[in-house]
Design a protein around this motif. Structure first.
Motif, PDB file in Angstrom:
ATOM      1  N   LEU A  69     -19.741  25.036 -33.626  1.00 39.59           N
ATOM      2  CA  LEU A  69     -21.002  25.752 -33.455  1.00 39.59           C
ATOM      3  C   LEU A  69     -20.892  26.845 -32.400  1.00 39.59           C
ATOM      4  CD1 LEU A  69     -23.966  26.002 -34.259  1.00 39.59           C
ATOM      5  CD2 LEU A  69     -24.516  24.292 -32.514  1.00 39.59           C
ATOM      6  N   ILE A  72     -19.503  29.878 -34.019  1.00 40.78           N
ATOM      7  CA  ILE A  72     -20.504  30.506 -34.883  1.00 40.78           C
ATOM      8  C   ILE A  72     -21.488  31.327 -34.057  1.00 40.78           C
ATOM      9  CG2 ILE A  72     -22.425  30.063 -36.457  1.00 40.78           C
ATOM     10  CD1 ILE A  72     -20.926  27.615 -37.479  1.00 40.78           C
ATOM     11  N   MET A 114     -17.639  25.241 -41.957  1.00 42.52           N
ATOM     12  CA  MET A 114     -18.840  24.427 -42.108  1.00 42.52           C
ATOM     13  C   MET A 114     -19.221  24.268 -43.580  1.00 42.52           C
ATOM     14  SD  MET A 114     -22.641  25.078 -40.500  1.00 42.52           S
ATOM     15  CE  MET A 114     -22.991  26.414 -41.667  1.00 42.52           C
TER      16      MET A 114
END
Length: 254
Positions: A69, A72, A114
């Motif tokens: 994350l 990202i 993901m």
């Protein structure tokens, strides 16, 4: 009048920032080959960092790593900031465009991982569809099958603006735990919406081709090769993400 749904490519983009006029060929002007080469460099840089985050975001067991994350968010925020800097300081494009490509690679590698965890094989499909669309539309544009007429440009720009407003509303409403129904789901309406967005993103490539060709004809400054390559990359990133969304909705129905 030159129009593009891509915010990085608009009518005044190819004007010399100091004088408001295009430069002469002798001063070092933009060329088609130069733009293609710069685009290739940006894609290579993006692939390098995407490969790194892909390998980092996936565990040996094929699960998503806890730090994915961060890649990202960091890649998305960094890419957005660099994109804004590039748009407002076009002369910096030879430096900021490669940095943008590196940042987007961090984002794309992690978000691709993901999606891959949830839908096995989806990333390869999205990559093939993205570049297949790019080359198909390039061939259609070069052969004259698709022409960027004034009405065509107006339609694509209007559709792109409408999509941007919907996504903006989605983000704002998300802060209040309110979801826009149907369009982000895997039902028929959601699939139709994603298909529409993919088509609009793809048609932006046609506007980008037309805009780059016009810039070459007008002897735009040499640094605009980097800027034009950056603009094309923005569209490709958008198209790839939309293919991921569309394919994920389709696979969710299986």
């Amino acid at each position: 009048m030159i129009r593009s749904g891509n915010p990085a490519l608009k009518e005044s983009t190819f004007l010399d920032l100091g004088t408001g006029a295009v430069v002469s060929r002798n001063a070092g002007a933009m060329t088609l080959n130069g733009t293609v080469n710069r685009t290739g460099i940006l894609l290579l840089l993006c692939v390098l960092t995407a490969t790194y985050t892909w390998n980092t975001a996936l565990t040996p067991t094929g699960e998503l790593a806890p730090g994915a994350l961060l890649y990202i968010l960091g890649g998305a925020i960094g890419g957005f900031i660099l994109a804004m800097v590039t748009i407002f300081k076009k002369t910096w494009a030879p430096v900021t465009a490669p940095l943008y490509a590196l940042a987007e690679g961090l984002f794309l590698g992690a978000i691709s991982a993901m999606y891959e965890v949830k839908f096995n094989g989806i990333v390869l499909q999205a990559v093939l569809l993205t570049f297949g669309t790019l080359f198909a539309l390039l061939m259609a544009y070069r052969s004259g099958w698709i022409k960027a007429t004034e009405n065509f440009k107006l339609g694509v720009v209007a559709a792109t603006g409408g999509i941007a407003l919907i996504y903006l509303a989605t983000i704002v409403l998300g802060f209040f735990n309110i979801n826009i129904p149907y369009i982000h789901e895997s039902g028929l309406i959601g699939i139709a919406f994603s298909l529409f967005v993919v088509v609009v993103a793809a048609l932006n490539l046609v506007l980008d081709f037309d805009f780059i060709e016009t810039g070459v004809e007008q002897n735009a400054p040499k640094y605009m090769e980097w800027y034009a390559a950056f603009g094309l990359m923005v569209t490709l990133v958008w198209l790839y993400i939309e293919f991921l969304r569309l394919l994920s909705k389709l696979q969710s129905r299986n």
